[in-house]
Scaffold this active site. Structure first.
Site, PDB file in Angstrom:
ATOM      1  N   ASN A 299     -10.224  -0.256   0.301  1.00  0.00           N
ATOM      2  CA  ASN A 299      -8.765  -0.150   0.275  1.00  0.00           C
ATOM      3  C   ASN A 299      -8.257  -0.723  -1.053  1.00  0.00           C
ATOM      4  O   ASN A 299      -8.416  -1.908  -1.321  1.00  0.00           O
ATOM      5  CB  ASN A 299      -8.225  -0.951   1.472  1.00  0.00           C
ATOM      6  CG  ASN A 299      -6.709  -0.919   1.566  1.00  0.00           C
ATOM      7  OD1 ASN A 299      -6.015  -0.517   0.635  1.00  0.00           O
ATOM      8  ND2 ASN A 299      -6.189  -1.365   2.697  1.00  0.00           N
TER       9      ASN A 299
ATOM     10  N   HIS B 122      -3.500   7.091   2.982  1.00  0.00           N
ATOM     11  CA  HIS B 122      -3.902   5.791   2.427  1.00  0.00           C
ATOM     12  C   HIS B 122      -5.291   5.468   2.976  1.00  0.00           C
ATOM     13  O   HIS B 122      -5.568   5.651   4.157  1.00  0.00           O
ATOM     14  CB  HIS B 122      -2.887   4.726   2.856  1.00  0.00           C
ATOM     15  CG  HIS B 122      -3.307   3.348   2.470  1.00  0.00           C
ATOM     16  ND1 HIS B 122      -3.795   3.053   1.218  1.00  0.00           N
ATOM     17  CD2 HIS B 122      -3.340   2.180   3.180  1.00  0.00           C
ATOM     18  CE1 HIS B 122      -4.106   1.769   1.167  1.00  0.00           C
ATOM     19  NE2 HIS B 122      -3.848   1.228   2.341  1.00  0.00           N
TER      20      HIS B 122
ATOM     21  N   CYS C  32       0.821  -1.222   0.000  1.00  0.00           N
ATOM     22  CA  CYS C  32       0.000   0.000   0.000  1.00  0.00           C
ATOM     23  C   CYS C  32       0.852   1.267   0.000  1.00  0.00           C
ATOM     24  O   CYS C  32       0.348   2.348  -0.318  1.00  0.00           O
ATOM     25  CB  CYS C  32      -0.935   0.004   1.201  1.00  0.00           C
ATOM     26  SG  CYS C  32      -1.967  -1.452   1.297  1.00  0.00           S
TER      27      CYS C  32
HETATM   28  O1  UT7 Z   1      -3.599  -1.449   3.649  1.00  0.00           O
HETATM   29  C1  UT7 Z   1      -3.377  -2.204   4.804  1.00  0.00           C
HETATM   30  C2  UT7 Z   1      -4.445  -3.253   4.903  1.00  0.00           C
HETATM   31  N1  UT7 Z   1      -4.918  -3.610   6.179  1.00  0.00           N
HETATM   32  C3  UT7 Z   1      -5.615  -2.805   7.007  1.00  0.00           C
HETATM   33  O2  UT7 Z   1      -5.741  -1.640   6.834  1.00  0.00           O
HETATM   34  C4  UT7 Z   1      -6.242  -3.483   8.177  1.00  0.00           C
HETATM   35  C5  UT7 Z   1      -6.250  -2.663   9.427  1.00  0.00           C
HETATM   36  N2  UT7 Z   1      -7.165  -3.238  10.390  1.00  0.00           N
HETATM   37  C6  UT7 Z   1      -8.489  -2.941  10.367  1.00  0.00           C
HETATM   38  O3  UT7 Z   1      -8.935  -2.126   9.575  1.00  0.00           O
HETATM   39  C7  UT7 Z   1      -9.355  -3.602  11.403  1.00  0.00           C
HETATM   40  O4  UT7 Z   1      -8.552  -4.307  12.320  1.00  0.00           O
HETATM   41  C8  UT7 Z   1     -10.433  -4.540  10.795  1.00  0.00           C
HETATM   42  C9  UT7 Z   1     -11.467  -3.733  10.048  1.00  0.00           C
HETATM   43  C10 UT7 Z   1      -9.785  -5.559   9.870  1.00  0.00           C
HETATM   44  C11 UT7 Z   1     -11.144  -5.284  11.923  1.00  0.00           C
HETATM   45  O5  UT7 Z   1     -11.748  -4.350  12.796  1.00  0.00           O
HETATM   46  P1  UT7 Z   1     -11.568  -4.508  14.376  1.00  0.00           P
HETATM   47  O6  UT7 Z   1     -12.320  -3.431  14.999  1.00  0.00           O
HETATM   48  O7  UT7 Z   1     -10.087  -4.595  14.629  1.00  0.00           O
HETATM   49  O8  UT7 Z   1     -12.311  -5.859  14.657  1.00  0.00           O
HETATM   50  P2  UT7 Z   1     -11.756  -7.209  15.272  1.00  0.00           P
HETATM   51  O9  UT7 Z   1     -10.864  -7.902  14.299  1.00  0.00           O
HETATM   52  O10 UT7 Z   1     -11.195  -6.922  16.646  1.00  0.00           O
HETATM   53  O11 UT7 Z   1     -13.069  -8.010  15.429  1.00  0.00           O
HETATM   54  C12 UT7 Z   1     -14.112  -7.636  16.343  1.00  0.00           C
HETATM   55  C13 UT7 Z   1     -15.239  -8.615  16.190  1.00  0.00           C
HETATM   56  C14 UT7 Z   1     -14.788 -10.064  16.233  1.00  0.00           C
HETATM   57  O12 UT7 Z   1     -15.774 -10.781  16.908  1.00  0.00           O
HETATM   58  P3  UT7 Z   1     -15.486 -11.427  18.332  1.00  0.00           P
HETATM   59  O13 UT7 Z   1     -14.352 -12.371  18.087  1.00  0.00           O
HETATM   60  O14 UT7 Z   1     -15.131 -10.277  19.210  1.00  0.00           O
HETATM   61  O15 UT7 Z   1     -16.762 -12.109  18.654  1.00  0.00           O
HETATM   62  C15 UT7 Z   1     -14.746 -10.486  14.810  1.00  0.00           C
HETATM   63  O16 UT7 Z   1     -14.920 -11.857  14.597  1.00  0.00           O
HETATM   64  O17 UT7 Z   1     -15.867  -8.438  14.923  1.00  0.00           O
HETATM   65  C16 UT7 Z   1     -15.905  -9.698  14.242  1.00  0.00           C
HETATM   66  N3  UT7 Z   1     -15.766  -9.452  12.822  1.00  0.00           N
HETATM   67  C17 UT7 Z   1     -16.813  -9.213  12.021  1.00  0.00           C
HETATM   68  N4  UT7 Z   1     -18.127  -9.146  12.267  1.00  0.00           N
HETATM   69  C18 UT7 Z   1     -18.937  -8.864  11.219  1.00  0.00           C
HETATM   70  C19 UT7 Z   1     -14.638  -9.419  12.092  1.00  0.00           C
HETATM   71  N5  UT7 Z   1     -14.927  -9.147  10.802  1.00  0.00           N
HETATM   72  C20 UT7 Z   1     -16.268  -9.030  10.737  1.00  0.00           C
HETATM   73  C21 UT7 Z   1     -17.163  -8.752   9.696  1.00  0.00           C
HETATM   74  N6  UT7 Z   1     -18.488  -8.673   9.981  1.00  0.00           N
HETATM   75  N7  UT7 Z   1     -16.752  -8.541   8.426  1.00  0.00           N
END
Ligand code: UT7
Length: 335
Positions: free
Chosen positions: A290, A260, A120
């Site tokens: 993204n 970004h 990225c």
């Molecule tokens: O260019 C670089 C590319 N990468 C990035 O920019 C990624 C950077 N990271 C992020 O943007 C965030 O970490 C994410 C958007 C990927 C995830 O958001 P988060 O607030 O960090 O969520 P999390 O991974 O801590 O998940 C929270 C909850 C989990 O449930 P439990 O385990 O607490 O019950 C996940 O399983 O949300 C759940 N979850 C979802 N629920 C509905 C994860 N993905 C989803 C989804 N829909 N798509």
């Protein structure tokens, strides 16, 4: 990295182009593929929809269209381009370089061409590399292209990652500009110890493609979202401050920040760390998700098209990505 050595030419972006595939994938479309909701995606990422290339479209197709627009804006003929750099993590194939395919498509017969891999941060790395050739006088016109077809490498069964990414391309034409305008500073960095946080595990020389890697879905992107999130906020804020310092400027001098486009919560945290008002930060990830290296040039092209940026404005581009990598550039806008 400073460009302000007196015997170097000032370099700027004199043409910009963006191209996005037609097909839109909404959050509601994704709800049919994985266990997710429009509300979760919107509140956790800020994304409403993203674009998807057709089965026939590859990175070079998107990149060529963005490049044609950038050349038209710069009023530069393809045959006058000296060098093409394509930043991509989704090249058409291992080799030849996607840059060579773009060169052929454009008819840029005298241009040297190579790809650059910085995920990225790729557009910022490519701007920094390309501008050195113009600054030293080695070349007069460099075309930087960032083209990504991420929808072909995401795992559509992984709700943690498939909701984030989209396809698109952006391009910029670099030429010498008036002294003290164009790029005022760059800051680039990498931390390879974080390489496992965001990667495509198989298909390279470490783990060549075989039946087992295909069965295990190891040709798709895997990511530790939370770790990448924390890294992104710190890296983007730190590199922004370094680039501003190298340019002898402070946050208050900026007319615009183009970050970004990965997650609105990441952008918001960076904005707060930099103490910038919300109206100075350009965001379009709600519509495109993204697009890795293509996010910044597409956002920049839209900011210019919408009259958000004006000649003489000071702006900061900043990104982070797999590698891990990060980069930033301070510019005085020239067109
Ligand atoms: O260019 C670089 C590319 N990468 C990035 O920019 C990624 C950077 N990271 C992020 O943007 C965030 O970490 C994410 C958007 C990927 C995830 O958001 P988060 O607030 O960090 O969520 P999390 O991974 O801590 O998940 C929270 C909850 C989990 O449930 P439990 O385990 O607490 O019950 C996940 O399983 O949300 C759940 N979850 C979802 N629920 C509905 C994860 N993905 C989803 C989804 N829909 N798509």
């Amino acid at each position: 990295m400073k460009l302000m050595v007196s015997n170097l030419r000032a370099v700027g972006i004199v043409g910009l182009g963006a191209w996005l595939p037609e097909q839109k994938i909404t959050n509601h479309d994704l709800m049919k593929l994985v266990d997710t909701s429009d509300q979760w995606i919107l509140t956790r990422t800020g994304i409403s929809e993203r674009r998807k290339a057709s089965a026939e479209e590859a990175a070079s197709d998107l990149g060529t269209k963005a490049a044609q627009k950038a050349l038209a804006m710069a009023k530069v003929k393809a045959e006058d381009v000296d060098l093409i750099i394509v930043a991509t993590v989704t090249p058409d194939m291992f080799f030849p370089a996607t840059a060579c395919l773009v060169q052929k498509n454009l008819g840029a017969v005298k241009a040297a061409a190579f790809d650059l891999s910085a995920a990225c941060s790729g557009f910022l790395y490519a701007l920094a590399v390309g501008s050195q050739f113009v600054a030293t006088g080695a070349y007069d016109t460099v075309l930087v292209v960032a083209a990504e077809v991420l929808t072909k490498i995401v795992n559509w069964e992984d709700r943690h990652s498939c909701i984030l990414f989209g396809d698109g391309a952006g391009a910029a034409v670099l030429q010498a500009v008036e002294k003290d305008t164009g790029f005022l500073s760059f800051d680039l960095g990498a931390d390879g110890t974080g390489g496992d946080l965001l990667k495509v595990p198989a298909g390279g020389s470490r783990k060549p493609a075989c039946q087992e890697t295909v069965q295990n879905k190891e040709h798709f992107l895997v990511m530790s979202g939370n770790e990448v999130f924390k890294f992104a906020v710190k890296a983007m804020a730190d590199t922004s401050l370094k680039a501003l310092e190298k340019a002898g400027l402070s946050q208050e001098d900026l007319a615009c920040l183009i970050p970004h486009q990965a997650n609105t919560r990441i952008i918001e945290a960076v904005r707060k760390r930099l103490g910038l008002p919300a109206e100075k930060v350009f965001i379009n990830l709600d519509r495109y998700g993204n697009m890795s290296s293509a996010s910044i040039p597409v956002a920049l092209a839209e900011a210019v098209e919408k009259g958000y940026l004006h000649k003489g404005d000071l702006l900061l581009l900043v990104g982070f990505g797999a590698g891990l990598t990060w980069g930033s550039a301070v510019m005085k806008w020239v067109v």
